[in-house]
Design an enzyme around this catalytic site. Structure first.
Site, short mmCIF file in Angstrom:
data_model
loop_
_atom_site.label_atom_id
_atom_site.label_comp_id
_atom_site.label_asym_id
_atom_site.label_seq_id
_atom_site.Cartn_x
_atom_site.Cartn_y
_atom_site.Cartn_z
N GLU A 1 0.85 -1.19 0.00
CA GLU A 1 0.00 0.00 0.00
C GLU A 1 0.89 1.24 0.00
O GLU A 1 2.10 1.14 0.23
CB GLU A 1 -0.92 0.00 1.24
N PRO A 2 0.31 2.42 -0.26
CA PRO A 2 1.12 3.64 -0.27
C PRO A 2 1.95 3.85 0.99
O PRO A 2 3.08 4.32 0.92
CB PRO A 2 0.07 4.75 -0.44
N ALA B 1 2.44 1.26 3.28
CA ALA B 1 2.79 -0.07 3.81
C ALA B 1 3.50 -0.86 2.72
O ALA B 1 2.87 -1.62 1.98
CB ALA B 1 1.55 -0.81 4.31
N THR C 1 1.44 -5.58 -9.89
CA THR C 1 1.90 -6.02 -11.20
C THR C 1 0.75 -6.63 -12.00
O THR C 1 -0.03 -7.42 -11.48
CB THR C 1 3.03 -7.06 -11.04
N GLU D 1 9.11 -7.85 -4.29
CA GLU D 1 8.98 -9.04 -3.42
C GLU D 1 9.98 -8.97 -2.27
O GLU D 1 10.54 -9.98 -1.84
CB GLU D 1 9.10 -10.33 -4.23
#
Length: 384
Positions: free
Chosen positions: A130-131, A133, A161, A367
């Site tokens: 998230e922005p 997180a 993605t 990742e």
């Protein structure tokens, strides 16, 4: 001893490599430069992989998939990345998005969605970041609130993605705000669900043919049976998934690096300066030797990690992080050296190595950044 097969790839895996390379050389590589230039998803490459059953090779046979093991899947991703890094995110992200189902979902959910991915009816994406997180994924704020036989999702996910192209999304959301990571659950959300929308494609350095967008959830109401596993187990599923899929990022990095080394070798043999091939100069030979040596070391570490992924070994967390970290660092080094070997030509878009250098960079970031991988490895070493 010709019958000594220890540390030799099984024949089936070599056969898979040859088959994927044939498809990619003929039908994926020709689309790579255009996908990079236009920033558009390479549908022709997807169609080529789909028709050959390489778009999601990891899906088990009971759901209509090829049933490829973790090593075979890594080889597929490696070979696709050698031709086109953006296209390698088709099999890689299909595995990333659907592995939470394979690991934790009900049989009904597996049957419903894995069979669709195997049939090429839609791709799967993974919505964790998230922005606010990123590396600290447990700080996510996307919420899911129970409403009878439904869950209602609200929030935003970033860096997703193939967002907008994929039909299906594994979404992690907070169901109990008081429990931090144990209050996170996982859900399947469909692109067609009312309230799902997407941001503009990110303007990226590399992997431009694989769209990266924000995904928005505005009162998205989904049936309760679309929860993956039990309530509160989502974060554990997310981390377990990454243990496995970091191996696929390592494979992607190896493929990008192999493509760059292949091109640099051919160029060095052909390019003449001072009356002879530049491949005859010792300084350049040392560069090529280091590139080949480090690439093979990364490949062997990645294949060992893939074997541990398939077996579910206890030390997979360490090996997945190590393979991803080492292979991506090596890929960045090799692609940069490939540009150096081509000199001024390497710096132009007339040759593919500058694209490969740009594509390689993301493997050090997504990742889990390589700084996070080193934290993961250190914790595993200290724990033991």
């Amino acid at each position: 001893m010709t019958d000594f097969d220890v540390y030799r790839l099984p024949e089936d895996h070599e056969t898979i490599r040859a088959a994927v390379r044939e498809v990619c050389d003929a039908r994926v590589a020709p689309n790579a430069a255009e996908a990079d230039e236009t920033g558009e998803f390479p549908k022709a490459s997807y169609d080529a992989l789909r028709s050959s059953d390489f778009h999601a090779p990891h899906i088990p046979v009971e759901y209509g998939g090829a049933g490829a093991d973790a090593l075979a899947t890594a080889i597929v991703i490696e070979e696709v990345a050698r031709a086109c890094a953006s296209s390698s995110l088709i099999p890689a992200v299909n595995k990333l998005g659907s592995l939470p189902l394979i690991l934790s979902a009900s049989e009904e959910l597996k049957q419903k969605y894995l069979s669709k991915v195997a049939a090429g009816e839609g791709m799967f994406s993974y919505c964790l970041s998230e922005p606010e997180a990123g590396s600290d994924a447990a700080s996510m704020t996307t919420r899911a609130v129970r409403d009878g036989d439904f869950w209602v999702l609200n929030g935003v996910k970033r860096w997703i993605t193939n967002a907008g192209v994929s039909e299906f999304y594994t979404v992690f959301a907070v169901t109990d705000p008081t429990a931090r990571s144990r209050g996170i659950s996982a859900f399947v959300v469909e692109k067609s669900d009312p309230g799902v929308s997407f941001g503009a494609p990110e303007k990226k350095l590399g992997i431009k043919g694989s769209p990266t967008r924000e995904v928005y959830f505005d009162n998205v109401r989904i049936p309760a049976d679309r929860m993956i596993g039990a309530e509160g187990t989502g974060f554990a599923t997310a981390m377990k998934t990454l243990d496995h899929t970091r191996v696929t990022i390592a494979a992607q990095a190896i493929g990008i690096a192999q493509g760059a080394l292949d091109f640099a070798l051919a160029y060095a043999k052909d390019r003449k300066q001072f009356g002879k091939s530049i491949a005859e100069f010792q300084g350049l030979q040392f560069m090529l030797a280091d590139m080949g040596m480090k690439l093979e070391a990364a490949r062997q570490l990645t294949y060992a990690a893939a074997g541990k992924s398939e077996r579910g070994d206890a030390d997979l967390t360490y090996f997945g992080a190590a393979a991803k970290c080492f292979a991506s660092d090596v890929a960045m080094e090799i692609t940069t050296d490939a540009v150096q070997i081509l000199g001024g030509y390497g710096y132009t878009r007339d040759y593919p190595v500058e694209r490969m250098m740009r594509d390689a960079k993301i493997t050090q970031i997504y990742e889990g950044t390589n700084q996070v991988q080193r934290i993961v490895m250190a914790r595993q070493l200290l724990k033991d």
